[in-house]
Design a protein around this motif. Sequence first.
Motif, PDB file in Angstrom:
ATOM      1  N   LEU A 294       0.841  -1.210   0.000  1.00  0.00           N
ATOM      2  CA  LEU A 294       0.000   0.000   0.000  1.00  0.00           C
ATOM      3  C   LEU A 294       0.871   1.254   0.000  1.00  0.00           C
ATOM      4  CD1 LEU A 294      -1.969  -2.246   1.115  1.00  0.00           C
ATOM      5  CD2 LEU A 294      -3.190  -0.360   2.202  1.00  0.00           C
ATOM      6  N   ALA A 295       0.677   2.110  -1.011  1.00  0.00           N
ATOM      7  CA  ALA A 295       1.562   3.281  -1.120  1.00  0.00           C
ATOM      8  C   ALA A 295       0.814   4.526  -1.597  1.00  0.00           C
ATOM      9  CB  ALA A 295       2.730   2.967  -2.039  1.00  0.00           C
ATOM     10  N   GLY A 296      -0.469   4.631  -1.289  1.00  0.00           N
ATOM     11  CA  GLY A 296      -1.231   5.826  -1.690  1.00  0.00           C
ATOM     12  C   GLY A 296      -0.860   7.019  -0.825  1.00  0.00           C
ATOM     13  N   THR A 297      -0.969   8.213  -1.400  1.00  0.00           N
ATOM     14  CA  THR A 297      -0.575   9.399  -0.629  1.00  0.00           C
ATOM     15  C   THR A 297      -1.715  10.409  -0.465  1.00  0.00           C
ATOM     16  OG1 THR A 297       0.233  10.403  -2.662  1.00  0.00           O
ATOM     17  CG2 THR A 297       1.854   9.263  -1.304  1.00  0.00           C
ATOM     18  N   LEU A 298      -2.904  10.050  -0.949  1.00  0.00           N
ATOM     19  CA  LEU A 298      -4.023  11.002  -0.874  1.00  0.00           C
ATOM     20  C   LEU A 298      -4.547  11.147   0.552  1.00  0.00           C
ATOM     21  CD1 LEU A 298      -6.334  10.156  -3.919  1.00  0.00           C
ATOM     22  CD2 LEU A 298      -5.197  12.336  -3.442  1.00  0.00           C
ATOM     23  N   CYS A 299      -4.410  10.086   1.312  1.00  0.00           N
ATOM     24  CA  CYS A 299      -5.087  10.010   2.605  1.00  0.00           C
ATOM     25  C   CYS A 299      -4.086   9.612   3.694  1.00  0.00           C
ATOM     26  CB  CYS A 299      -6.240   9.013   2.514  1.00  0.00           C
ATOM     27  SG  CYS A 299      -7.462   9.524   1.284  1.00  0.00           S
ATOM     28  N   PRO A 300      -4.499   9.635   4.953  1.00  0.00           N
ATOM     29  CA  PRO A 300      -3.554   9.401   6.036  1.00  0.00           C
ATOM     30  C   PRO A 300      -2.756   8.096   5.914  1.00  0.00           C
ATOM     31  CG  PRO A 300      -5.572  10.270   6.933  1.00  0.00           C
ATOM     32  CD  PRO A 300      -5.826  10.049   5.466  1.00  0.00           C
ATOM     33  N   ASP A 301      -1.473   8.203   6.261  1.00  0.00           N
ATOM     34  CA  ASP A 301      -0.588   7.042   6.349  1.00  0.00           C
ATOM     35  C   ASP A 301      -1.071   6.187   7.525  1.00  0.00           C
ATOM     36  OD1 ASP A 301       1.685   5.444   7.308  1.00  0.00           O
ATOM     37  OD2 ASP A 301       2.870   6.559   5.831  1.00  0.00           O
ATOM     38  N   LEU A 302      -1.247   4.885   7.270  1.00  0.00           N
ATOM     39  CA  LEU A 302      -1.820   4.007   8.300  1.00  0.00           C
ATOM     40  C   LEU A 302      -0.785   3.071   8.934  1.00  0.00           C
ATOM     41  CD1 LEU A 302      -5.162   2.984   6.489  1.00  0.00           C
ATOM     42  CD2 LEU A 302      -4.798   4.818   8.142  1.00  0.00           C
ATOM     43  N   THR A 303       0.512   3.320   8.647  1.00  0.00           N
ATOM     44  CA  THR A 303       1.550   2.381   9.105  1.00  0.00           C
ATOM     45  C   THR A 303       1.442   2.081  10.602  1.00  0.00           C
ATOM     46  OG1 THR A 303       2.972   3.264   7.388  1.00  0.00           O
ATOM     47  CG2 THR A 303       4.028   1.916   9.080  1.00  0.00           C
ATOM     48  N   HIS A 304       1.162   3.136  11.392  1.00  0.00           N
ATOM     49  CA  HIS A 304       1.043   2.932  12.843  1.00  0.00           C
ATOM     50  C   HIS A 304      -0.330   3.389  13.330  1.00  0.00           C
ATOM     51  CE1 HIS A 304       5.174   1.662  13.178  1.00  0.00           C
ATOM     52  NE2 HIS A 304       5.500   2.652  12.366  1.00  0.00           N
ATOM     53  N   PHE A 305      -1.336   3.099  12.518  1.00  0.00           N
ATOM     54  CA  PHE A 305      -2.701   3.543  12.821  1.00  0.00           C
ATOM     55  C   PHE A 305      -3.148   3.143  14.225  1.00  0.00           C
ATOM     56  CE2 PHE A 305      -7.180   2.398  13.041  1.00  0.00           C
ATOM     57  CZ  PHE A 305      -7.752   3.629  12.807  1.00  0.00           C
TER      58      PHE A 305
END
Length: 360
Positions: A294-305
């Motif tokens: 997953l590498a979209g940049t439109l919306c919040p980064d969820l790596t450490h959601f």
Amino acid sequence: MLPEPTIHSTGSISPDKAEADKRTGGADEVKPSKLALALAAPVALAMLLAGCASQSPTFFRPEGTGSGDVRRLAFTIFAILAGVLLTVWGLLAVAVIRNRKRPESEVKQTKGNLGIEIVWTAIPAIIIVVLFGLTQHTTSQLAFHPGEVQMTVTGHQWWWEFQYAGADFKTANEAHVPVGKTVSADLLSADVIHSFWVPQISGKVDMIPGHTNRISFLPLAEGTYLGECSEFCGQGHAHMRFVLVVESQAKYDAWFADQQRLAAAPAGPQAQAGAKLVAALSCGSCHTIRGTSLAGTLCPDLTHFGSRGSIGADTLPNTAQNLSAWITNPQAVKPGVIMPAFALPPQQLDELVAYLEGLK
Ligand code: CUA
């Protein structure tokens, strides 16, 4: 057959009253006395200020340099202007009380008194110069200084993106900073004009598309502070909030190191199924989860959601139940948000939530 007219036996109604009833629909007109209004205004103001001071995250309880400077200026100006008001009212009251019984013939009219003209021009001019000087002084105190912690904050409709200098990660809607260290931020916008503001910590600065503004502030006490957008930016403006966590240097360093890590591998079969779903549902066209496809940049980064306290830019506490509601129908939580609704069978929804909440 027409109904019988109702006959009232309570005596006659005066033509004036009847006319008034026609206008008011029969309700008795209530005229609040001017005295009551005059008394209510300061009481309402006092209640409002008391509410601000005790409950909400306002600049009445500053915990940072910027907010404290702004509060000091606001109170000083308020005191000066209140002094002007009371002086004018006082002089007026003295004149009315002392002269109310003098016959008009005794009053001497003066016209074009140069002395008075000069005095009442000079006094307001001096007051305005003093106000200008105070404002200028505060503005210079709020001037930008490069901080020990530097970041870039980008405003989006309707969420916040934080990118720290020297960091590999981007995070959303929750920023951490160490207490007692100057923080400086470049402020950008991805779409329309937003405004960065943490009422208890910082001043406020607009975020303008195509232009970089800057802000610096010094958080003085540990705590969790509400940040909000203070420029109307569309339907979700009121839901464009973030959390600023001010913590000890050790806790901040630990948080920073955690955020640098790639996403945690899903633990257990439920979360593993969720990880597959995230890829299958093309969540990656908008979101990034570092360490996955997953590498979209439109919306919040969820790596450490899963490590964040809230979802939807501080719209709901981050719980499994709220996340399920958010995924199923984001519009019900935050009208206008671009996140699409996902009508998933309950089992898949649980898997998705298990995976996302596991992203600590
Ligand atoms: Cu962003 Cu209001």
